[in-house]
Design a protein around this motif. Sequence first.
Motif, short mmCIF file in Angstrom:
data_model
loop_
_atom_site.label_atom_id
_atom_site.label_comp_id
_atom_site.label_asym_id
_atom_site.label_seq_id
_atom_site.Cartn_x
_atom_site.Cartn_y
_atom_site.Cartn_z
N GLU A 244 0.81 -1.24 -0.07
CA GLU A 244 -0.10 -0.01 0.09
C GLU A 244 0.69 1.29 -0.07
OE1 GLU A 244 0.10 -1.63 4.28
OE2 GLU A 244 0.17 -2.28 2.09
N THR A 245 2.23 1.22 0.49
CA THR A 245 2.95 2.38 0.70
C THR A 245 3.35 3.00 -0.81
OG1 THR A 245 5.02 1.15 0.70
CG2 THR A 245 3.82 1.76 2.80
N THR A 246 3.21 2.13 -1.84
CA THR A 246 3.53 2.42 -3.18
C THR A 246 2.24 2.50 -4.24
OG1 THR A 246 4.09 0.30 -3.84
CG2 THR A 246 6.01 1.68 -3.21
N GLY A 247 1.07 2.30 -3.35
CA GLY A 247 -0.26 2.36 -4.30
C GLY A 247 -0.15 0.90 -4.99
N TYR A 248 0.51 -0.09 -4.23
CA TYR A 248 0.52 -1.34 -5.19
C TYR A 248 1.16 -1.43 -6.48
CZ TYR A 248 -2.88 -2.25 -1.47
OH TYR A 248 -3.56 -2.38 -0.16
N ARG A 249 1.99 -0.47 -6.65
CA ARG A 249 2.73 -0.44 -7.99
C ARG A 249 4.25 -0.90 -7.66
NH1 ARG A 249 -1.11 3.93 -8.55
NH2 ARG A 249 0.15 5.31 -7.13
N VAL A 250 4.61 -1.65 -8.75
CA VAL A 250 6.07 -2.02 -8.64
C VAL A 250 7.07 -1.12 -9.45
CG1 VAL A 250 5.55 -4.87 -8.26
CG2 VAL A 250 6.05 -3.87 -10.41
N SER A 251 8.18 -1.07 -9.06
CA SER A 251 9.28 -0.40 -9.76
C SER A 251 10.25 -1.13 -10.82
CB SER A 251 10.10 0.26 -8.70
OG SER A 251 11.10 -0.69 -8.02
N VAL A 252 10.87 -0.50 -11.52
CA VAL A 252 11.79 -1.13 -12.62
C VAL A 252 13.08 -1.65 -11.83
CG1 VAL A 252 13.70 -0.64 -14.44
CG2 VAL A 252 11.21 0.41 -14.72
N GLU A 253 13.32 -1.24 -10.64
CA GLU A 253 14.40 -1.73 -9.90
C GLU A 253 13.96 -3.13 -9.18
OE1 GLU A 253 14.99 2.24 -10.50
OE2 GLU A 253 13.21 1.38 -9.78
N GLN A 254 12.69 -3.19 -8.67
CA GLN A 254 12.14 -4.44 -8.33
C GLN A 254 12.15 -5.23 -9.43
OE1 GLN A 254 8.47 -2.65 -6.30
NE2 GLN A 254 8.85 -4.46 -4.93
N LEU A 255 11.77 -5.09 -10.68
CA LEU A 255 11.65 -5.91 -11.69
C LEU A 255 13.09 -6.48 -11.98
CD1 LEU A 255 8.81 -4.26 -13.87
CD2 LEU A 255 8.77 -6.15 -12.41
N GLU A 256 14.04 -5.58 -12.22
CA GLU A 256 15.23 -5.91 -12.50
C GLU A 256 15.92 -7.03 -11.55
OE1 GLU A 256 18.95 -6.36 -14.18
OE2 GLU A 256 17.09 -5.78 -15.07
N ALA A 257 15.50 -6.68 -10.40
CA ALA A 257 16.00 -7.77 -9.28
C ALA A 257 15.49 -8.75 -9.19
CB ALA A 257 15.93 -6.98 -7.81
N ALA A 258 14.52 -8.94 -9.86
CA ALA A 258 13.82 -10.39 -9.74
C ALA A 258 14.32 -11.24 -11.09
CB ALA A 258 12.30 -10.29 -9.96
N ARG A 259 14.80 -10.45 -12.20
CA ARG A 259 15.20 -11.09 -13.43
C ARG A 259 16.32 -12.10 -13.39
NH1 ARG A 259 18.52 -9.73 -18.00
NH2 ARG A 259 19.51 -7.86 -16.45
N THR A 260 16.30 -12.98 -14.12
CA THR A 260 17.23 -14.16 -14.00
C THR A 260 17.81 -14.44 -15.57
OG1 THR A 260 16.06 -16.26 -13.97
CG2 THR A 260 16.59 -15.03 -11.69
N GLU A 261 18.64 -15.43 -15.60
CA GLU A 261 18.72 -15.87 -17.04
C GLU A 261 17.57 -16.64 -17.42
OE1 GLU A 261 21.48 -19.81 -15.97
OE2 GLU A 261 22.48 -18.08 -17.04
#
Length: 408
Positions: A155-172
């Motif tokens: 709720e602190t971000t209005g339930y929106r993810v950031s590019v930084e979060q997405l990049e942290a989750a990316r793998t090969e």
Amino acid sequence: MTSATPSSERRVSARIGAISESATLAVDAKAKALKAAGRPVIGFGAGEPDFPTPDYIVEAAVEACRNPKYHRYTPAGGLPELKAAIAAKTLRDSGYEVDASQVLVTNGGKQAIYEAFAAILDPGDEVIVPAPYWTTYPESIRLAGGVPVEVVADETTGYRVSVEQLEAARTERTKVVLFVSPSNPTGSVYSEADARAIGEWAAEKGLWVLTDEIYEHLVYGDAKFTSLPVLVPALRDKCIIVNGVAKTYAMTGWRVGWVIAPQDVIKAATNLQSHATSNVSNVAQVAALAAVSGNLDAVAEMRKAFDRRRQTMVKMLNEIDGVFCPTPEGAFYAYPSVKELIGKEIRGKRPQSSVELAALILDEVEVAVVPGEAFGTPGYLRLSYALGDEDLVEGVSRIQKLLAEAKA
């Protein structure tokens, strides 16, 4: 140590046995069963407009019933005239130009989502799934052989993810990122700048994007719907759009959705559908043709009602001690945090999860809500405001009175 059950002894396959029941449908079914038994249950579970399908759409279906042309098999991928109309509607509504050959008509949005994932995923491919997520996304990914990788926003971000979060989750192994705006279950809407940033990141990393645009016309206030491949044309060759008539035209029961994708993906998904279901009901397709070819007056009227109910619900929820509900900008759901109420005593019980809290609310005041566990985020409840104003106020009032009794 207990060994796994041998395949020869399993009555249900491991693949299908691992699928969870749709929590939203389960809550709705329980509420309807209690209502049928004479209980004054108010259900906030179902994600469907409480308005009837517009008359002109129904009349188109009636005429189709009388036409022998529609009493026979038609192309598995959809009526050619409907595919062309969906392409035209997409250009009209989002500015995205596609050919009819890039459209597959499906039995609702769920089939669209599954077939899209099935067409591009190989076993072990990872899909980044922002959470809270709609219950069907992870199950569709798993059924298609993929692996959902959750990225949680609160709720602190209005339930929106950031590019930084997405990049942290990316793998090969990452192949796809899921993008949903407006969102079910939270009603969050990404700004144009944030959506573009996510799209540019996906394009730079060579990822596929599956974007669900089913709530495109249900946005409120200053929020705006934006279609990702329009914002980021570089995504065009690796972008899949799923959509349908269910929400915009109050046609949840008609079961017509569609996939828009590059032609090779559409060909593969159409081949799959040709063996799974063949064509969508012709009568429903003709009704959908009338819907997407017509104006948007009906959804404009629904949107006014939803906006009014949205504001009422959020105000009432935020009046409850221990509840925090961001104002949703789209769809027709509120997603309040109830984390502060977990473990508190309410009528002699201490719910230890939002599942137990939702059960307590249903048992004590006969109001059905969906717990956040269904959407990958414990500690929340989802309430649909797609129901009549009086029922909405009565239902939330019951919740207010119950939760006001919470004590340490």
